[in-house]
Design a protein around this motif. Structure first.
Motif, PDB file in Angstrom:
ATOM      1  N   ILE A 198       0.695  -1.240  -0.124  1.00  0.00           N
ATOM      2  CA  ILE A 198      -0.036  -0.101  -0.106  1.00  0.00           C
ATOM      3  C   ILE A 198       0.713   1.170  -0.054  1.00  0.00           C
ATOM      4  CG2 ILE A 198      -1.482   1.347   1.391  1.00  0.00           C
ATOM      5  CD1 ILE A 198      -3.008  -1.060   2.291  1.00  0.00           C
ATOM      6  N   ALA A 199       0.460   2.125  -0.878  1.00  0.00           N
ATOM      7  CA  ALA A 199       1.177   3.539  -1.070  1.00  0.00           C
ATOM      8  C   ALA A 199       0.289   4.472  -1.176  1.00  0.00           C
ATOM      9  CB  ALA A 199       2.203   3.449  -1.986  1.00  0.00           C
ATOM     10  N   THR A 200       0.418   5.720  -0.543  1.00  0.00           N
ATOM     11  CA  THR A 200      -0.292   6.851  -0.991  1.00  0.00           C
ATOM     12  C   THR A 200      -0.113   7.466  -2.289  1.00  0.00           C
ATOM     13  OG1 THR A 200       1.151   8.710   0.049  1.00  0.00           O
ATOM     14  CG2 THR A 200      -0.431   7.549   1.391  1.00  0.00           C
ATOM     15  N   ALA A 201      -0.891   8.500  -2.424  1.00  0.00           N
ATOM     16  CA  ALA A 201      -0.705   9.174  -4.075  1.00  0.00           C
ATOM     17  C   ALA A 201       0.594   9.673  -4.043  1.00  0.00           C
ATOM     18  CB  ALA A 201      -1.737  10.436  -4.064  1.00  0.00           C
ATOM     19  N   ASN A 202       1.186  10.139  -2.759  1.00  0.00           N
ATOM     20  CA  ASN A 202       2.669  10.509  -2.886  1.00  0.00           C
ATOM     21  C   ASN A 202       3.609   9.651  -2.447  1.00  0.00           C
ATOM     22  OD1 ASN A 202       1.504  13.315  -2.870  1.00  0.00           O
ATOM     23  ND2 ASN A 202       1.177  13.330  -0.502  1.00  0.00           N
ATOM     24  N   ASP A 203       3.270   8.357  -2.979  1.00  0.00           N
ATOM     25  CA  ASP A 203       4.358   7.145  -2.742  1.00  0.00           C
ATOM     26  C   ASP A 203       4.795   6.838  -1.435  1.00  0.00           C
ATOM     27  OD1 ASP A 203       3.858   6.375  -5.394  1.00  0.00           O
ATOM     28  OD2 ASP A 203       5.587   8.008  -6.068  1.00  0.00           O
ATOM     29  N   LEU A 204       4.023   7.189  -0.473  1.00  0.00           N
ATOM     30  CA  LEU A 204       4.509   6.852   0.960  1.00  0.00           C
ATOM     31  C   LEU A 204       4.074   5.636   1.297  1.00  0.00           C
ATOM     32  CD1 LEU A 204       5.233   8.289   3.710  1.00  0.00           C
ATOM     33  CD2 LEU A 204       2.721   8.595   4.196  1.00  0.00           C
ATOM     34  N   THR A 205       4.916   4.853   1.900  1.00  0.00           N
ATOM     35  CA  THR A 205       4.631   3.526   2.203  1.00  0.00           C
ATOM     36  C   THR A 205       5.001   3.254   3.887  1.00  0.00           C
ATOM     37  OG1 THR A 205       7.314   2.484   2.028  1.00  0.00           O
ATOM     38  CG2 THR A 205       5.618   2.736   0.302  1.00  0.00           C
ATOM     39  N   VAL A 206       4.849   2.032   4.180  1.00  0.00           N
ATOM     40  CA  VAL A 206       4.970   1.613   5.665  1.00  0.00           C
ATOM     41  C   VAL A 206       6.382   1.938   6.158  1.00  0.00           C
ATOM     42  CG1 VAL A 206       4.809  -0.334   7.421  1.00  0.00           C
ATOM     43  CG2 VAL A 206       3.088  -0.055   5.757  1.00  0.00           C
ATOM     44  N   GLU A 216      -2.417   7.159   9.280  1.00  0.00           N
ATOM     45  CA  GLU A 216      -3.656   7.644   9.119  1.00  0.00           C
ATOM     46  C   GLU A 216      -4.244   7.966   7.643  1.00  0.00           C
ATOM     47  OE1 GLU A 216      -6.977  10.481  11.710  1.00  0.00           O
ATOM     48  OE2 GLU A 216      -5.080  11.524  11.326  1.00  0.00           O
ATOM     49  N   GLU A 217      -3.329   8.507   6.850  1.00  0.00           N
ATOM     50  CA  GLU A 217      -3.389   8.618   5.504  1.00  0.00           C
ATOM     51  C   GLU A 217      -3.457   7.476   4.732  1.00  0.00           C
ATOM     52  OE1 GLU A 217      -0.751  10.957   1.893  1.00  0.00           O
ATOM     53  OE2 GLU A 217      -0.630  11.556   4.331  1.00  0.00           O
ATOM     54  N   LEU A 218      -2.487   6.579   5.217  1.00  0.00           N
ATOM     55  CA  LEU A 218      -2.563   4.995   4.487  1.00  0.00           C
ATOM     56  C   LEU A 218      -3.753   4.211   4.832  1.00  0.00           C
ATOM     57  CD1 LEU A 218       0.965   3.812   5.238  1.00  0.00           C
ATOM     58  CD2 LEU A 218      -0.040   4.441   2.932  1.00  0.00           C
ATOM     59  N   GLY A 219      -4.508   4.731   5.766  1.00  0.00           N
ATOM     60  CA  GLY A 219      -5.609   4.039   6.243  1.00  0.00           C
ATOM     61  C   GLY A 219      -6.849   4.604   5.206  1.00  0.00           C
ATOM     62  N   GLY A 220      -6.541   5.551   4.530  1.00  0.00           N
ATOM     63  CA  GLY A 220      -7.665   5.924   3.683  1.00  0.00           C
ATOM     64  C   GLY A 220      -7.325   5.332   2.243  1.00  0.00           C
ATOM     65  N   VAL A 221      -6.312   4.521   1.833  1.00  0.00           N
ATOM     66  CA  VAL A 221      -5.995   4.122   0.587  1.00  0.00           C
ATOM     67  C   VAL A 221      -6.815   3.026   0.397  1.00  0.00           C
ATOM     68  CG1 VAL A 221      -4.158   2.870  -0.816  1.00  0.00           C
ATOM     69  CG2 VAL A 221      -3.567   4.899   0.686  1.00  0.00           C
ATOM     70  N   ARG A 222      -6.759   2.030   1.337  1.00  0.00           N
ATOM     71  CA  ARG A 222      -7.856   1.047   1.059  1.00  0.00           C
ATOM     72  C   ARG A 222      -8.251   0.341   2.447  1.00  0.00           C
ATOM     73  NH1 ARG A 222      -4.082  -4.148  -0.699  1.00  0.00           N
ATOM     74  NH2 ARG A 222      -4.278  -5.194   1.341  1.00  0.00           N
ATOM     75  N   PRO A 223      -9.423  -0.345   2.480  1.00  0.00           N
ATOM     76  CA  PRO A 223      -9.980  -0.664   3.917  1.00  0.00           C
ATOM     77  C   PRO A 223      -8.839  -1.561   4.808  1.00  0.00           C
ATOM     78  CG  PRO A 223     -11.772  -1.162   2.377  1.00  0.00           C
ATOM     79  CD  PRO A 223     -10.261  -0.795   1.869  1.00  0.00           C
ATOM     80  N   LEU A 224      -8.692  -1.333   6.079  1.00  0.00           N
ATOM     81  CA  LEU A 224      -7.660  -1.958   6.811  1.00  0.00           C
ATOM     82  C   LEU A 224      -8.355  -2.779   7.948  1.00  0.00           C
ATOM     83  CD1 LEU A 224      -4.912   0.647   6.911  1.00  0.00           C
ATOM     84  CD2 LEU A 224      -4.887  -1.583   5.899  1.00  0.00           C
ATOM     85  N   PRO A 225      -8.082  -3.811   8.584  1.00  0.00           N
ATOM     86  CA  PRO A 225      -8.511  -4.312   9.730  1.00  0.00           C
ATOM     87  C   PRO A 225      -8.981  -3.757  10.714  1.00  0.00           C
ATOM     88  CG  PRO A 225      -6.190  -5.145   9.571  1.00  0.00           C
ATOM     89  CD  PRO A 225      -6.567  -4.186   8.529  1.00  0.00           C
TER      90      PRO A 225
END
Length: 197
Positions: free
Chosen positions: A18-26, A46-55
């Motif tokens: 998973i990466a954000t629109a700014n290519d941010l990763t874990v 929090e931003e990564l949590g908006g990329v796709r559903p998380l548990p």
């Protein structure tokens, strides 16, 4: 757990791809965690949590971390997302009646405080409308002024009563008997099935 442990636990629940629109990763978030930049790491998670559903565990850990960091709105958002993970997502394009046309003279608060009634098409056995309660979260704004329009998320008190909603359906908000606003359903996501042991 303390904040760093909670954020580490949350980051482990985010798939590496998973990466954000700014290519941010874990991996980028771990850099901030090692430098004790917890609020920055929190914001990025929090931003990564908006990329796709998380548990659910991700949002619960994030909510607890936000409370410990005293980030009130972020804590409320993480608890909201926990609710949505368990019960599903309902988003709508909401228009609040102008103050001259409705009873509301003050803005609707943004972070899920207001719990109005909604006419979502449910009926009593005799055909009378049933009003169902749902909290309102105004997206991308701290509040919605009378006469304003914004995308909102709804958190029903009884989610099963809302399962019939479909995109494009018009529903009405009531704080009293008269209509206080109208919403067009944009998105309905059912909750993910609970993992089996």
């Amino acid at each position: 757990m303390d904040v760093p442990q909670l954020l580490e636990a949350a980051s482990l629940l985010v798939p590496e791809e998973i990466a954000t629109a700014n290519d941010l990763t874990v991996s980028d978030i771990w850099e901030y965690l090692t430098q004790d930049e917890w609020e920055v790491a929190f914001g990025l998670l929090e931003e990564l949590g908006g990329v796709r559903p998380l548990p659910l565990a991700f949002w619960e850990a994030m909510g607890t971390a936000a409370e410990q960091l005293r980030l009130e709105r972020s804590a409320a958002w993480c608890h909201w997302r926990s609710y949505e993970t368990r019960n599903g997502v309902i988003r709508a394009d909401f228009t609040l009646r102008p103050a001259a046309e409705g009873r509301r003279r003050t803005p609707v608060p943004g972070p899920g405080i207001l719990r109005p009634m909604w006419n979502i098409g449910n009926r009593t056995p005799t055909g009378d409308p049933v009003l169902n309660i749902a909290r309102v979260w105004v997206e991308r704004a701290p509040f919605l002024e009378p006469g304003g329009r914004a995308p909102v998320r709804l958190a029903p008190l009884t989610p099963d009563d809302w399962r019939h909603l479909v995109p494009g359906q018009v529903i009405t908000m009531h704080e009293i008997r008269s209509v206080g606003g109208t919403a067009v359903v944009l998105e309905v996501q059912r909750p993910a099935p609970a993992p089996t042991a």
